[in-house]
Design an enzyme around this catalytic site. Structure first.
Site, PDB file in Angstrom:
ATOM      1  N   CYS A   1       1.338  -1.239   0.063  1.00 55.21           N
ATOM      2  CA  CYS A   1       0.180  -0.396  -0.556  1.00 55.21           C
ATOM      3  C   CYS A   1       0.797   1.021   0.061  1.00 55.21           C
ATOM      4  CB  CYS A   1      -1.390  -0.068   1.083  1.00 55.21           C
ATOM      5  SG  CYS A   1      -2.140  -1.952   1.500  1.00 55.21           S
TER       6      CYS A   1
ATOM      7  N   HIS B   1      -2.020   7.291   5.952  1.00 56.12           N
ATOM      8  CA  HIS B   1      -2.912   6.474   5.556  1.00 56.12           C
ATOM      9  C   HIS B   1      -3.960   5.750   5.603  1.00 56.12           C
ATOM     10  CE1 HIS B   1      -1.891   2.548   3.088  1.00 56.12           C
ATOM     11  NE2 HIS B   1      -2.132   2.078   4.491  1.00 56.12           N
TER      12      HIS B   1
ATOM     13  N   HIS C   1      -9.733   2.769  -0.172  1.00 55.87           N
ATOM     14  CA  HIS C   1      -8.005   2.546  -0.398  1.00 55.87           C
ATOM     15  C   HIS C   1      -8.260   1.599  -1.511  1.00 55.87           C
ATOM     16  CE1 HIS C   1      -4.559   1.073   0.838  1.00 55.87           C
ATOM     17  NE2 HIS C   1      -4.658   0.505   2.001  1.00 55.87           N
TER      18      HIS C   1
END
Lengths: 413, 344
Positions: free
Chosen positions: A172, A305, A342
């Site tokens: 990620c 994040h 995400h």
């Protein structure tokens, strides 16, 4: 020559952004996305790309691919072969390229972060191999376009980029890592123009994987909310056109912002869980600040994040609090994953574009869906759309496996 | 003046066995290793591979909590990295300032296939233990955990020539002072699925698996050291540049380097994919070693073996200077020059 690097320049060049491209479930392009992020819109719906009836989670920020002809110079036959992630990457890259006003002959290098690349093609390949092993039609194309480097090479050919191609896969953090790597390439003189960012598309493999880990929210992601219950997946791409300030000024380019710092660390705590007190995240933010020459007090907005999982948000909250110290209560923070989910390899790049939008438009991206802020978060969560005077924005990206990356941007006047 | 970057450690897991000694003796014998045949019902042509022997993974790895359930890919990467780093004790002396760069092309194919199988059977029971291991970043994560590296890690994905992008990245980290040492690992797994996917592009390919690792440092390990002299530009296969013309350009760029006494090429002995590289080096008159003829087409692992074998021969004084030619399958071609140096 990749090594040794070119002789040391007198002064390390400043790196600016002269183009940005973005595709998310909020829409295609800067304007549609800036409006969506500014107002804190949410773009989730029930997944239609594959069967989710048996999963705990059924929602994602799935996007509708543009129906216009693909940009660039691919012939129609080749363009028809492109899978969803490559199309997203191409749309975002073409927008960044066009905005930058780049023209040949200076070579453009491309650095792309991805987690899953053409995973859906891999799934299709495998299904056909199991169900009809003798049927080869389409299989070589699937095998080839499944590869991340094929996606990026296709974009290079579509746009006429003749420089190096680099693919990073730090889970990620991939998108942010790619932009950070491009920053290093430009600073050490090994490239003059770099198109950098990340992308990922929804695939059943990854969706089921996160569902198996119980990381997906059965409701909707609510980063930093006391009742948060997991992340919600999204898809899309973000790309930046990066070059040295000297190069941009020489051609009188419009500058969107300056990339002033990059930091990266490794969290060795666990393959899928961050250090509970955010040690590596803290290190990443500190390194980026040191590179940028700014203190936490100078950072006006932090794009977290903020996945919406218990573990990530707790760890990141600790890290932000330790990093910001007594400034933490004044720090504006939001996670724009609440709007577009995400994006895995695309997350860090899309969030970098969001930071540039906020700096350029002088607004704070609100975090949609926040109901009960977690009392453990001592920073100021942005809950409503509002204008603000922003000079510096920081973006965090933390990857599965432990690679953490932080980017810092400065407003360009 | 050229910045000093030395190769201070080498590691390998290959179809010849676990460790540098196995790789060395297989390459010195020059005899292609035995092949296995993957079952392929209904087909006349065969899918062949050369595989790493299943036994003898170092106990230090299999006992480590992060590696007990790790993929074979991560085990290979960790074993090669551990050998190149000189063991966990040597690595921990870096106090975390060890960089890790893992380079992969196919990645974790065994667990990916297993997870897909589970997904197709019943997505609600797919294993949460397998999925994280399928992520490209997993090997770098495990290697960093094993060797206590916390400063920097990256996973590069691409065709096999990307291994030299990794080497250049690590060397540049050293030059910039971002790390004290850096491990660059190339690793691959192999199964029927991968062999089947590769088959349309090279019918006679004999795939293989394993890993190779270089440890880079600013300081030499011994008075007779191997130095990284240069890594060429990447020569991407982007229209109108074909694979053949990219390899010719690579050759031309290497000609500007100090003369080599040996060439480590990527020829497999096959046909289609070999052709452009064979043509680019057709007038090479010096000795050459084609590691893939012995070990098989190990993709990123094979690229690492080429570099490892070159550095090993230089370290043992068998040659003074080596060129490595990496002709990736569908992205780019890169080359490197390594040199044996006497250091004070």
């Amino acid at each position: 020559m990749l090594f040794p690097p070119p002789p040391t320049q007198r002064a390390v060049p400043r790196i600016v952004v002269t183009g940005a491209g973005i595709v998310t479930a909020l829409g295609r392009g800067w304007t549609a996305n800036a409006e969506g992020f500014r107002l804190g819109r949410r773009a989730f719906r029930k997944v239609t790309l594959f069967d989710v009836r048996r999963q705990q989670a059924t929602l994602a920020a799935e996007l509708d691919l543009p129906t216009d002809p693909l940009p660039g110079r691919l012939n129609p036959r080749r363009a028809a072969r492109l899978d969803r992630p490559t199309q997203m990457l191409l749309w975002a890259s073409a927008e960044a390229w066009e905005q930058s006003g780049w023209t040949p002959p200076t070579p453009v290098s491309i650095v792309v972060g991805t987690t899953a690349a053409g995973m859906s093609l891999g799934e299709d390949y495998y299904r056909q191999l199991l169900t009809a092993p003798d049927r080869r039609r389409g299989q070589p194309t699937r095998a080839l376009y499944y590869l991340a480097q094929t996606e990026v090479r296709t974009v290079a050919e579509a746009l006429g980029a003749s420089g190096s191609i680099t693919v990073l896969s730090n889970a990620c953090a991939s998108g942010a890592s790619a932009i950070g790597h491009a920053w290093h390439m430009l600073r050490n003189g090994s490239a003059q123009r770099v198109l950098a960012g990340g992308h990922d598309a929804l695939s059943q493999f990854v969706f089921v994987g996160f569902d198996a880990l119980r990381a997906l929210s059965p409701t909707l992601c609510r980063p930093f909310d006391a009742t948060r219950d997991g992340l919600t997946m999204g898809e899309g791409a973000g790309m930046l056109a990066l070059e040295t300030l000297e190069h941009a000024e020489a051609r009188r380019a419009t500058i969107l912002g300056e990339l002033i710092g990059y930091g990266t660390t490794v969290d060795r705590h666990h393959l899928t869980q961050p250090h509970p007190r955010g040690d590596a995240a803290l290190g990443s933010m500190r390194l980026a600040c040191a590179a940028a020459g700014v203190s936490p007090a100078e950072v006006d907005y932090l794009n977290a994040h903020g996945t919406g999982t218990r573990l990530n948000d707790e760890s990141e909250s600790w890290a932000i609090e330790r990093w910001a110290g007594n400034q933490v209560q004044h720090l504006s923070v939001s996670s724009t994953k609440a709007s577009v989910g995400h994006l895995l390899g695309g997350a860090g790049a899309v969030e970098a574009v969001v930071c540039l939008m906020a700096l350029k438009g002088q607004w704070l991206p609100p975090q949609a869906g926040l109901e009960t802020p977690d009392p453990a978060c001592r920073f100021a969560l942005v809950r409503e759309p509002r204008s603000a005077s922003l000079r510096i924005a920081l973006s965090n990206s933390f990857g599965f496996g432990g690679v953490n990356a932080t980017l810092i941007f400065r407003r360009w006047r | 003046m050229r910045p000093n970057v030395y190769i201070t450690g080498l590691g390998a897991v290959s179809p010849a066995g676990w460790g540098m000694e196995c790789l060395r003796s297989a390459l010195h014998s020059g005899i292609p290793l035995p092949e296995v045949v993957f079952p392929r019902p209904g087909h006349r042509s065969q899918l062949k591979a050369r595989l790493v022997p299943e036994q003898n993974a170092p106990a230090e790895l299999t006992r480590h909590p992060r590696l007990r359930r790790a993929s074979v890919l991560s085990l290979y990467a960790a074993a090669a990295a551990l050998e190149a780093a000189g063991g966990t004790t040597a690595a921990s002396a870096d106090r975390g300032r060890l960089g890790v760069i893992a380079c992969l092309q196919a990645g974790c194919v065994h667990y990916s296939c297993r997870f897909l199988e589970e997904l197709l059977a019943d997505p609600t029971t797919a294993s949460p233990l397998i999925f994280p291991e399928t992520v490209f970043g997993a090997p770098a994560s495990h290697v960093a955990a094993l060797l206590e590296a916390s400063v920097r890690a990256e996973t590069l994905v691409g065709d096999s020539a990307s291994f030299l992008q990794g080497v250049a990245m690590g060397a540049n980290w050293l030059v910039q002072g971002l790390v004290d040492r850096c491990l660059v690992v190339g690793a691959e797994e192999c199964n029927t699925f991968l062999a089947e996917a590769f088959w349309p592009f090279e019918h006679g390919a004999i795939l293989s698996n394993g890993a190779g690792a270089l440890c880079l440092s600013n300081t030499p390990a011994s008075p007779q050291s191997v130095a990284l002299v240069r890594v060429t530009d990447p020569h991407p296969y982007v229209t109108p540049v074909t694979r053949a013309s990219a390899l010719r350009n690579l050759r031309t760029q290497l000609l500007g380097s100090p003369a080599a006494t040996i060439l480590y090429d990527g020829l497999t002995g096959g046909g289609r994919l070999d052709l452009p590289e064979r043509q680019a080096w057709t007038d090479w008159a010096g000795p050459r070693i084609s590691v893939k003829r012995v070990l098989g087409e190990g993709l990123m692992a094979a690229a690492a073996w080429q570099c490892v074998a070159a550095c090993d021969d230089l370290a043992h004084g068998r040659h003074q200077q080596a060129w490595v030619s990496l002709a990736g399958s569908n992205q780019h071609a890169l080359g490197a020059v390594f040199e044996r140096m006497e250091t004070p």
